[in-house]
Design an enzyme around this catalytic site. Structure first.
Site: not given
Ligand code: F6P
Length: 595
Positions: A241, A247, A311-312, A397, A428, A559
């Site tokens: 987003k 990452e 995002g979620r 979240e 199980h 972060k």
């Molecule tokens: O770490 C939290 C967050 O901001 C989430 O809410 C989001 O889904 C994720 O990181 C990834 O964010 P982006 O889509 O901006 O890479």
């Protein structure tokens, strides 16, 4: 170094995607966020506290005996989902008191405000409009001067055209090879939804197109996901987003290097051609065109979404591109129609028959009155393997918050831990604790009437006709919720001749609450309905607690600290100023790495 690469020709859309039924939209009337409801100070809360004292000690065996019709009456139909909430530790009065609470908390107004595009995400001053992602193209919704429906469908059409081009082989890699593998690079909301849905809808996918997902910055992830792929036939989707997540950007750079080096060495492309190949092998999903372009992906190959999609809550935005590539635009459209069916149920159904409202209120009942700390999600479908993990971000979240909309502390516990595994595997593993442990863990059983694969066991011992394996599987679904609810008494166990010393160990206390959801079959539409159901349950809980379910400030500090610590791990900076525990751990790490 930032490069802009040549864009591949955009492909023209050839058919509409998404729900096509006529629109019924509420009037667009963004409303200000109301004063925060005094949850714990309200007369409705006091009434529930008093009522809780009366019903807390009742056993589900008694509740069923006193109210024999509850099994057939405490059931609602939400789109294609039959939702049974009879096995909850409630009476009909509990339901009525919880509904009073919802009314008093202004849930109706909050639902309308969300659907209309009011800025209910107050800390980020944003609308919360994931429901607009599944509006039919005939709908009308203008928010903040933006024709939301037109924009959503413009992106959906481009996604559909692109997916068709890749699936039919019209879109090829830089050397002319057909795309055989799609690797989605994203994390959190830009990963968990597509991963979950891809697993859930595997049987609807084009199996010749391999879909993989890279999320972790642990280099193992990208290594394992690319090690056996051919760069010339691999397409990367960089989904973020913000397009600034450490990452994702790190993995995207690693992927770009893997691609260009692979094309140089494997396909013999010379340098400029290998670099230009990025245009045929990388597309982006983001709200941030500038950063996409800065990374080197042509914005012609970018599929956008908007800051009003959290995002979620984003997997049915362009974030679902990898899923659309797998299942095709038509089935993706069926999934959106499923989302929409649940949205309409939530928006229009009176609260007494409204599944997300009832289930959200029940969650509040357990968290705040029974002190439940967690909630199990138990899908009886191997295809829903990743559904609990997906729900963890959605619910935790969203509702893992300690302050209310106005910044004041919450008045009651919020945000239970969601977890789970598919049945029967979970049986199980951890069901023992749910059955006989000391904690109350409300559970959701999700099952399907029809199997996705008809298999019979012709060699089952003692069977005169082949055993339908789905029947066998589903007998567990029915048995577990009944065993949790009704248990087995010491007398019943003793009557079986069990030694007295062992009887207490075998007692099944019962009185363990659960919801059972049943649908005909796991289809794209039903998956959309399930996701929307949980989105709205989460919202209902947030409204009762007076919190903002749509921000996530709690993830920022870690972060920022990781960024600060990174130069200490290379030895460039000293750990002075760090706490003694972190400094010791880092020095052990440096020692182990020979630095
Ligand atoms: O770490 C939290 C967050 O901001 C989430 O809410 C989001 O889904 C994720 O990181 C990834 O964010 P982006 O889509 O901006 O890479």
């Amino acid at each position: 170094m930032h490069r802009r690469v040549r864009g591949a020709t955009p492909v023209a859309p050839d058919r509409p995607i998404g729900p096509t039924e006529p629109a019924r939209r509420p009037a667009v009337n963004p409303s200000p966020v109301p004063a925060v409801f005094d949850t714990a100070g309200s007369p409705q809360w006091s009434a529930l506290q008093q009522h809780f004292a009366e019903v807390e000690g009742l056993h589900l065996r008694e509740l069923f005996a006193q109210d024999p019709d509850r099994g057939s009456e405490l059931v609602v139909q939400a789109a294609d989902l039959t939702v049974d909430y009879a096995k909850h530790r409630i009476t009909r009065q509990t339901v009525s008191l919880l509904l009073d609470l919802a009314e008093a908390a202004g849930l109706r107004e909050r639902i309308d405000a969300m659907f209309a595009g009011a800025h209910i995400n107050v800390t980020e001053d944003r609308a919360v409009l994931h429901t607009a992602l599944r509006l039919p193209r005939t709908a009308e919704l203008t928010v903040d001067g933006q024709d939301v429906v037109a924009e959503v469908h413009e992106v959906l059409d481009r996604m559909g055209a692109f997916a068709d081009a890749v699936r039919t082989g019209r879109w090829t890699g830089a050397t002319g090879k057909r795309i055989r593998a799609v690797v989605n690079i994203g994390i959190g909301g830009s990963d968990l939804g597509p991963v979950m849905a891809h697993e859930a809808l595997k049987q609807y996918a084009m199996r010749e197109l391999e879909c993989r997902f890279v999320s972790n910055i642990d280099p193992t992830d990208i290594f394992e996901k690319t090690r056996d792929l051919d760069p010339a036939s691999t397409l990367f989707i960089v989904a973020s987003k913000t397009f600034s997540t450490l990452e994702t950007l790190t993995n995207a750079r690693l992927a770009r290097t893997w691609l260009t080096e692979g094309l140089r060495t494997g396909a013999g492309l010379d340098d400029p051609a290998a670099a230009d190949a990025v245009a045929k092998h990388f597309v982006a999903v983001s709200t941030n065109a500038d950063l996409v372009s800065e990374f080197g992906i042509d914005t012609d190959n970018m599929f956008g979404f908007w800051d009003w999609v959290g995002g979620r809550y984003s997997f049915d935005s362009a974030v679902g591109l990898s899923l659309m590539l797998a299942i095709g635009p038509d089935q993706y459209g069926e999934m959106l129609a499923g989302f929409r069916a649940m949205d309409e149920h939530f928006r229009t159904e009176p609260f007494a028959g409204n599944a997300p409202v009832l289930l959200g209120l029940l969650n509040v009942w357990y968290v705040d009155f029974f002190g439940a700390q967690s909630h199990a999600v138990l899908p009886y479908s191997q295809y829903l393997l990743r559904f609990p993990a997906y729900l963890q971000q959605l619910t935790m979240e969203s509702n893992g918050k300690s302050v209310r909309l106005d910044g004041s502390p919450v008045q009651v516990p919020t945000g239970e831990v969601f977890w789970g595994e598919p049945g029967t595997n979970g049986q199980h593993a951890f069901y023992q604790l749910i059955h006989q442990g000391t904690r109350i863990i409300p559970a959701d059983f999700i099952g399907f009437i029809e199997p996705n694969h008809e298999l019979t066991d012709a060699d089952a011992p003692g069977a005169t006709t082949p055993v339908d394996v789905h029947d066998l599987f589903m007998s567990n679904y029915f048995a577990q919720s009944a065993a949790l609810a009704f248990g087995k008494t010491a007398d019943e166990i003793a009557a079986e001749g069990v030694a007295a010393a062992v009887v207490p160990h075998k007692v099944m206390p019962g009185n363990r609450p659960s919801t059972s959801m049943l649908a005909q079959r796991l289809t794209p539409s039903v998956l959309g309905q399930l996701v929307a159901l949980y989105e709205h349950i989460t919202f209902v809980q947030g409204v009762i607690w007076g919190i903002n379910s749509f921000d996530q400030w709690g993830v920022e500090l870690g972060k920022a600290m990781a960024k600060q610590l990174a130069p200490m791990l290379t030895g460039e900076e000293s750990t002075s100023g760090q706490d003694s525990s972190t400094a010791t751990l880092v020095s052990r790490y440096l020692q182990g790495r020979g630095r």
